[in-house]
Scaffold this active site. Structure first.
Site, mmCIF file in Angstrom:
data_model
loop_
_atom_site.group_PDB
_atom_site.id
_atom_site.type_symbol
_atom_site.label_atom_id
_atom_site.label_comp_id
_atom_site.label_asym_id
_atom_site.label_seq_id
_atom_site.Cartn_x
_atom_site.Cartn_y
_atom_site.Cartn_z
ATOM 1 N N HIS A 1 0.843 -1.192 0.000
ATOM 2 C CA HIS A 1 0.000 0.000 0.000
ATOM 3 C C HIS A 1 0.872 1.233 0.000
ATOM 4 O O HIS A 1 1.935 1.244 0.629
ATOM 5 C CB HIS A 1 -0.924 0.010 1.227
ATOM 6 C CG HIS A 1 -2.071 0.921 1.041
ATOM 7 N ND1 HIS A 1 -1.984 2.273 1.303
ATOM 8 C CD2 HIS A 1 -3.317 0.692 0.553
ATOM 9 C CE1 HIS A 1 -3.139 2.823 0.999
ATOM 10 N NE2 HIS A 1 -3.970 1.893 0.534
ATOM 11 N N ASP B 1 -7.926 -5.204 -0.688
ATOM 12 C CA ASP B 1 -8.339 -6.015 -1.843
ATOM 13 C C ASP B 1 -7.991 -7.488 -1.684
ATOM 14 O O ASP B 1 -8.554 -8.337 -2.360
ATOM 15 C CB ASP B 1 -7.690 -5.471 -3.121
ATOM 16 C CG ASP B 1 -8.214 -4.090 -3.439
ATOM 17 O OD1 ASP B 1 -9.437 -3.941 -3.485
ATOM 18 O OD2 ASP B 1 -7.406 -3.165 -3.611
HETATM 19 C C1 LIG Z 1 -0.366 -0.449 -4.085
HETATM 20 C C2 LIG Z 1 1.056 -0.219 -4.590
HETATM 21 C C3 LIG Z 1 1.014 0.434 -5.970
HETATM 22 C C4 LIG Z 1 1.738 0.703 -3.605
HETATM 23 O O1 LIG Z 1 3.059 0.750 -3.929
HETATM 24 P P1 LIG Z 1 4.112 1.733 -3.205
HETATM 25 O O2 LIG Z 1 4.173 1.462 -1.772
HETATM 26 O O3 LIG Z 1 3.809 3.103 -3.589
HETATM 27 O O4 LIG Z 1 5.463 1.327 -3.749
HETATM 28 P P2 LIG Z 1 5.989 1.049 -5.202
HETATM 29 O O5 LIG Z 1 4.953 0.759 -6.219
HETATM 30 O O6 LIG Z 1 6.939 2.147 -5.502
HETATM 31 O O7 LIG Z 1 6.808 -0.276 -4.876
HETATM 32 C C5 LIG Z 1 7.945 -0.279 -3.988
HETATM 33 C C6 LIG Z 1 8.680 -1.585 -4.145
HETATM 34 O O8 LIG Z 1 7.917 -2.628 -3.562
HETATM 35 C C7 LIG Z 1 7.568 -3.585 -4.546
HETATM 36 N N1 LIG Z 1 6.186 -3.981 -4.364
HETATM 37 C C8 LIG Z 1 5.174 -3.203 -3.921
HETATM 38 N N2 LIG Z 1 4.035 -3.905 -3.893
HETATM 39 C C9 LIG Z 1 4.336 -5.136 -4.323
HETATM 40 C C10 LIG Z 1 3.581 -6.301 -4.538
HETATM 41 N N3 LIG Z 1 2.277 -6.310 -4.296
HETATM 42 N N4 LIG Z 1 4.194 -7.395 -5.003
HETATM 43 C C11 LIG Z 1 5.519 -7.394 -5.250
HETATM 44 N N5 LIG Z 1 6.298 -6.305 -5.083
HETATM 45 C C12 LIG Z 1 5.708 -5.199 -4.616
HETATM 46 C C13 LIG Z 1 7.737 -2.892 -5.879
HETATM 47 O O9 LIG Z 1 7.999 -3.808 -6.914
HETATM 48 C C14 LIG Z 1 8.893 -1.968 -5.603
HETATM 49 O O10 LIG Z 1 10.081 -2.713 -5.670
HETATM 50 P P3 LIG Z 1 11.463 -2.026 -6.165
HETATM 51 O O11 LIG Z 1 11.722 -0.906 -5.197
HETATM 52 O O12 LIG Z 1 12.430 -3.134 -6.048
HETATM 53 O O13 LIG Z 1 11.206 -1.548 -7.556
HETATM 54 C C15 LIG Z 1 1.823 -1.570 -4.661
HETATM 55 O O14 LIG Z 1 2.000 -2.101 -3.377
HETATM 56 C C16 LIG Z 1 1.150 -2.572 -5.581
HETATM 57 O O15 LIG Z 1 1.341 -2.524 -6.789
HETATM 58 N N6 LIG Z 1 0.350 -3.523 -4.997
HETATM 59 C C17 LIG Z 1 -0.347 -4.492 -5.811
HETATM 60 C C18 LIG Z 1 -1.649 -3.900 -6.359
HETATM 61 C C19 LIG Z 1 -2.680 -3.699 -5.289
HETATM 62 O O16 LIG Z 1 -2.936 -4.559 -4.472
HETATM 63 N N7 LIG Z 1 -3.308 -2.531 -5.328
HETATM 64 C C20 LIG Z 1 -4.367 -2.180 -4.401
HETATM 65 C C21 LIG Z 1 -3.931 -1.097 -3.493
HETATM 66 S S1 LIG Z 1 -5.144 -0.791 -2.234
#
Ligand SMILES: CC(C)(COP(=O)(O)OP(=O)(O)OC[C@H]1O[C@@H](n2cnc3c(N)ncnc32)[C@H](O)[C@@H]1OP(=O)(O)O)[C@@H](O)C(=O)NCCC(=O)NCCS
Length: 396
Positions: free
Chosen positions: A264, A321
């Site tokens: 998240h 989710d």
């Molecule tokens: C929700 C989301 C976009 C938030 O991401 P965030 O905290 O802003 O961080 P980032 O997208 O920049 O990701 C940071 C790192 O963690 C990893 N990561 C984050 N969520 C991940 C996941 N669900 N699975 C695998 N790796 C994940 C990313 O690949 C990234 O790795 P890197 O630094 O080696 O490139 C992300 O966790 C995600 O894509 N989750 C899956 C989709 C989802 O469930 N969305 C619903 C949200 S309520």
């Protein structure tokens, strides 16, 4: 007052505070979510979706008379205008429900008698119509695409119970209807998430709230936002015959794919909604005598957390989710209606935020969102590049 330029770019606005709000609050470190001062756990236990929607729109809990009047206004509005139903019947039957919903919202605007009235009261009444209409678009579309006729709404049911009734055409189990109502409470608002920000940004131009809500639906449809729940269900279905869950999770992450329903942008610990949904998934599985989806979710969660831990990413935990997928599946919600169902709830938060934005209820005065960007494209000086006639150009 001169606006100071702050350079924060290419990070998806993470950690950038863009506005004040009175609507909801998240403590991402402690896993706290609050709507208008009330903790989500208490609302999930004691409130109903409509009461929570009223709270979001009005900044306090309603008294009995206010809640009854709100419920009656919602009930009176649930009928879709005929021409919208007609339009839905003309769409290709394989259209994605989120696309249908996004297309339907501006159509609804056209039948709103108060569309041009930008007073706060009129925006509140438009919000009530949107909260009433969005689920009916979703259930109508599902029945139309399956060649089924509409089911008239039933005022004796809750908002969630009526959704199940109008979707499935059979009396909902009261416990399941209550669980769905709780799911709607949990999803109703979440500060400046992508779809809410999209709604606020659109109405900051003084566009009407239907224009904002259509943008919200579009933003919610993406797999990194509301689209994640359906992707979680797809993952669980795929993993049903899988013997080595941990191996699968490792391969996914090694190959740069994301585990849906995990992680998240704000929570660095367990999403409090996920904790409630995990227990609901367990309870529903036990009630229905099929714990397969809950058990599988637990296995994936364990394997993913272990894998994230090994990679120094222990702050990635299940989000709302992850467990809503198995919950909705067990309630008989088709996978591609899971995100539209999210919209049926989030519409309350979107409307509250759009009203707050329009009437500057948490800031001094309304402000049009207009960030800066840094140009990193071709540049041949302020006179511009030399324009060559078409005949003189040859791209390789
Ligand atoms: C929700 C989301 C976009 C938030 O991401 P965030 O905290 O802003 O961080 P980032 O997208 O920049 O990701 C940071 C790192 O963690 C990893 N990561 C984050 N969520 C991940 C996941 N669900 N699975 C695998 N790796 C994940 C990313 O690949 C990234 O790795 P890197 O630094 O080696 O490139 C992300 O966790 C995600 O894509 N989750 C899956 C989709 C989802 O469930 N969305 C619903 C949200 S309520």
């Amino acid at each position: 007052m001169a606006v100071e330029t702050v350079r924060v770019k290419n990070i998806g606005l993470r950690g950038v505070t863009v506005a004040d709000t009175r609507i909801s609050f998240i403590d991402g470190e402690k896993g706290v979510l609050i709507y208008r001062g009330y903790r989500i756990e208490e609302l999930a236990e004691k409130s109903s979706f409509l009461e929570t929607a009223w709270l979001l729109l009005n900044d306090r809990l309603p008294d009995r008379q206010q809640l009854e009047s709100f419920s009656r206004q919602i009930e009176r509005s649930v009928e879709l205008p005929d021409y919208i139903y007609e339009c839905l019947t003309k769409l290709p039957k394989d259209s994605a429900p989120m696309d249908v919903l996004q297309a339907a919202v501006p159509l609804l605007a056209m039948s709103d008698p108060e569309l041009a009235d930008e007073s706060r009261d009129a925006n509140l009444r438009k919000s009530i119509r949107l909260i009433a209409w969005v689920p009916v678009v979703v259930t109508s579309w599902h029945r139309i695409r399956n060649g089924l006729g509409p089911v008239p709404s039933d005022d004796s049911l809750s908002y969630a119970g009526n959704f199940l009734w109008q979707l499935q055409g059979k009396r909902p189990d009261p416990e399941i209807a209550r669980d769905l109502d709780i799911c709607l409470i949990l999803h109703a608002d979440h500060t400046f998430n992508a779809s809410t920000f999209a709604c606020r940004e659109v109405v900051s131009t003084r566009a009407h709230i239907y224009a904002g809500a259509a943008a919200g639906v579009g933003a919610l449809s993406g797999s990194l936002h509301g689209g994640a729940n359906a992707r979680v269900m797809k993952m669980l279905a795929r993993l049903e015959p899988e013997k080595d869950i941990a191996g699968w999770v490792k391969r996914e992450i090694d190959e740069g794919r994301r585990i849906m329903g995990m992680g998240h942008a704000v929570y660095k610990t367990m999403d409090p909604r996920a904790a409630i949904l995990r227990e609901m998934s367990r309870r529903l599985g036990a009630k229905l005598g099929d714990k397969k989806w809950y058990d599988l979710s637990i296995q994936v969660e364990r394997a993913a957390l272990e894998e994230f831990e090994k990679r120094g990413k222990s702050s990635i935990k299940p989000n709302c989710d992850f467990y809503s997928a198995s919950v909705y599946h067990m309630m008989g919600i088709p996978d591609d209606l899971m995100t539209p169902l999210f919209a049926c709830s989030r519409i309350a938060g979107w409307c509250a935020h759009m009203i707050e934005e329009k009437f500057a209820e948490a800031q001094e005065k309304p402000a049009l969102y207009r960030p800066e960007s840094e140009y990193v494209g071709h540049y041949c000086g302020n006179m511009g590049c030399s324009y060559q006639p078409l005949e003189a150009r040859k791209n390789v």
